[in-house]
Design a protein around this motif. Structure first.
Motif, mmCIF file in Angstrom:
data_model
loop_
_atom_site.group_PDB
_atom_site.id
_atom_site.type_symbol
_atom_site.label_atom_id
_atom_site.label_comp_id
_atom_site.label_asym_id
_atom_site.label_seq_id
_atom_site.Cartn_x
_atom_site.Cartn_y
_atom_site.Cartn_z
ATOM 1 N N LEU A 18 0.830 -1.206 0.000
ATOM 2 C CA LEU A 18 0.000 0.000 0.000
ATOM 3 C C LEU A 18 0.867 1.261 0.000
ATOM 4 N N LYS A 19 1.841 1.312 0.885
ATOM 5 C CA LYS A 19 2.731 2.479 0.975
ATOM 6 C C LYS A 19 3.570 2.622 -0.292
ATOM 7 N N TRP A 20 4.077 1.509 -0.798
ATOM 8 C CA TRP A 20 4.924 1.507 -1.997
ATOM 9 C C TRP A 20 4.149 2.090 -3.179
ATOM 10 N N GLU A 21 2.923 1.607 -3.342
ATOM 11 C CA GLU A 21 2.106 2.033 -4.475
ATOM 12 C C GLU A 21 1.596 3.464 -4.291
ATOM 13 N N ALA A 22 1.260 3.849 -3.067
ATOM 14 C CA ALA A 22 0.796 5.217 -2.811
ATOM 15 C C ALA A 22 1.888 6.237 -3.147
ATOM 16 N N ASN A 23 3.132 5.857 -2.879
ATOM 17 C CA ASN A 23 4.264 6.740 -3.169
ATOM 18 C C ASN A 23 4.864 6.491 -4.554
ATOM 19 N N GLN A 24 4.298 5.529 -5.278
ATOM 20 C CA GLN A 24 4.738 5.152 -6.620
ATOM 21 C C GLN A 24 6.241 4.875 -6.677
ATOM 22 N N LEU A 25 6.736 4.200 -5.658
ATOM 23 C CA LEU A 25 8.168 3.892 -5.587
ATOM 24 C C LEU A 25 8.608 2.930 -6.683
ATOM 25 N N GLN A 26 7.666 2.148 -7.220
ATOM 26 C CA GLN A 26 8.018 1.195 -8.270
ATOM 27 C C GLN A 26 8.483 1.885 -9.550
ATOM 28 N N HIS A 27 8.191 3.181 -9.682
ATOM 29 C CA HIS A 27 8.562 3.911 -10.896
ATOM 30 C C HIS A 27 9.900 4.635 -10.771
ATOM 31 N N ILE A 28 10.515 4.599 -9.603
ATOM 32 C CA ILE A 28 11.750 5.349 -9.366
ATOM 33 C C ILE A 28 12.958 4.691 -10.018
ATOM 34 N N SER A 29 13.025 3.348 -9.958
ATOM 35 C CA SER A 29 14.193 2.652 -10.492
ATOM 36 C C SER A 29 13.811 1.227 -10.876
ATOM 37 N N THR A 30 14.687 0.593 -11.614
ATOM 38 C CA THR A 30 14.480 -0.806 -11.990
ATOM 39 C C THR A 30 14.445 -1.676 -10.740
ATOM 40 N N PHE A 31 15.361 -1.417 -9.803
ATOM 41 C CA PHE A 31 15.386 -2.190 -8.561
ATOM 42 C C PHE A 31 14.064 -2.057 -7.810
ATOM 43 N N ASN A 32 13.563 -0.836 -7.693
ATOM 44 C CA ASN A 32 12.296 -0.626 -6.990
ATOM 45 C C ASN A 32 11.160 -1.357 -7.683
ATOM 46 N N GLY A 66 17.060 3.219 3.847
ATOM 47 C CA GLY A 66 16.757 4.192 2.798
ATOM 48 C C GLY A 66 15.270 4.325 2.512
ATOM 49 N N TYR A 67 14.541 3.207 2.578
ATOM 50 C CA TYR A 67 13.121 3.239 2.267
ATOM 51 C C TYR A 67 12.262 3.725 3.436
ATOM 52 N N ALA A 68 12.725 3.540 4.641
ATOM 53 C CA ALA A 68 11.896 3.799 5.826
ATOM 54 C C ALA A 68 11.286 5.194 5.817
ATOM 55 N N HIS A 69 12.077 6.208 5.492
ATOM 56 C CA HIS A 69 11.533 7.580 5.532
ATOM 57 C C HIS A 69 10.548 7.842 4.399
ATOM 58 N N VAL A 72 6.629 6.189 5.545
ATOM 59 C CA VAL A 72 5.796 6.649 6.656
ATOM 60 C C VAL A 72 4.915 7.791 6.195
ATOM 61 N N GLY A 73 3.612 7.646 6.420
ATOM 62 C CA GLY A 73 2.703 8.691 6.000
ATOM 63 C C GLY A 73 1.756 9.147 7.087
ATOM 64 N N ASP A 74 1.804 8.492 8.221
ATOM 65 C CA ASP A 74 0.882 8.792 9.307
ATOM 66 C C ASP A 74 1.640 9.436 10.461
ATOM 67 N N PRO A 75 1.591 10.772 10.564
ATOM 68 C CA PRO A 75 2.363 11.475 11.603
ATOM 69 C C PRO A 75 2.025 11.028 13.031
ATOM 70 N N PHE A 83 10.310 4.841 14.741
ATOM 71 C CA PHE A 83 10.957 3.957 13.768
ATOM 72 C C PHE A 83 10.006 2.871 13.265
ATOM 73 N N ILE A 84 8.725 3.208 13.158
ATOM 74 C CA ILE A 84 7.693 2.249 12.772
ATOM 75 C C ILE A 84 7.998 1.572 11.433
ATOM 76 N N ALA A 85 8.358 2.335 10.418
ATOM 77 C CA ALA A 85 8.609 1.747 9.098
ATOM 78 C C ALA A 85 9.823 0.828 9.139
ATOM 79 N N LEU A 86 10.858 1.241 9.827
ATOM 80 C CA LEU A 86 12.058 0.417 9.929
ATOM 81 C C LEU A 86 11.751 -0.885 10.678
ATOM 82 N N ARG A 87 10.933 -0.794 11.715
ATOM 83 C CA ARG A 87 10.548 -1.991 12.463
ATOM 84 C C ARG A 87 9.751 -2.946 11.571
#
Length: 102
Positions: A18-32, A66-69, A72-75, A83-87
């Motif tokens: 959900l977070k990956w797609e909301a931030n469209q991280l899949q479009h940043i790089s081949t690895f993503n 690198g991805y953790a920051h 996170v979208g919920d302040p 460190f919720i995302a990292l956990r």
């Protein structure tokens, strides 16, 4: 490869997708993009061994840091647990590694 997901692992993987797609991280790089494909394969229940390894390695260490920051979208949740995302990424990596060995 058949993989049995615990409720916690499925919940964490769905959170990541959900977070990956909301931030469209899949479009940043081949690895993503490859990580996103691996994530979706695991959730669909038909990952290959290389996809599992990619997802395990992509959710630990420097990649997770690198991805953790970016995830996170919920302040309010961050205020409760900075460190919720990292956990969650660490749980995914650890739980997937255990599931592969089981």
């Amino acid at each position: 490869m058949s993989l049995q997901l615990t409720d916690r692992l499925r919940e964490n993987l769905e959170w990541l997708a959900l977070k990956w797609e909301a931030n469209q991280l899949q479009h940043i790089s081949t690895f993503n993009n490859e990580l996103h494909v691996a994530l979706r394969s695991v959730l669909a229940g038909n990952p290959s061994r290389p996809e599992l390894e990619l997802l395990i390695n992509g959710t630990r260490g420097k990649p997770a840091d690198g991805y953790a920051h970016l995830l996170v979208g919920d302040p309010e949740r961050v205020a409760e647990e900075p460190f919720i995302a990292l956990r969650i990424l660490g749980e995914i990596s650890t739980d997937l590694a255990h599931a592969v060995r089981a």
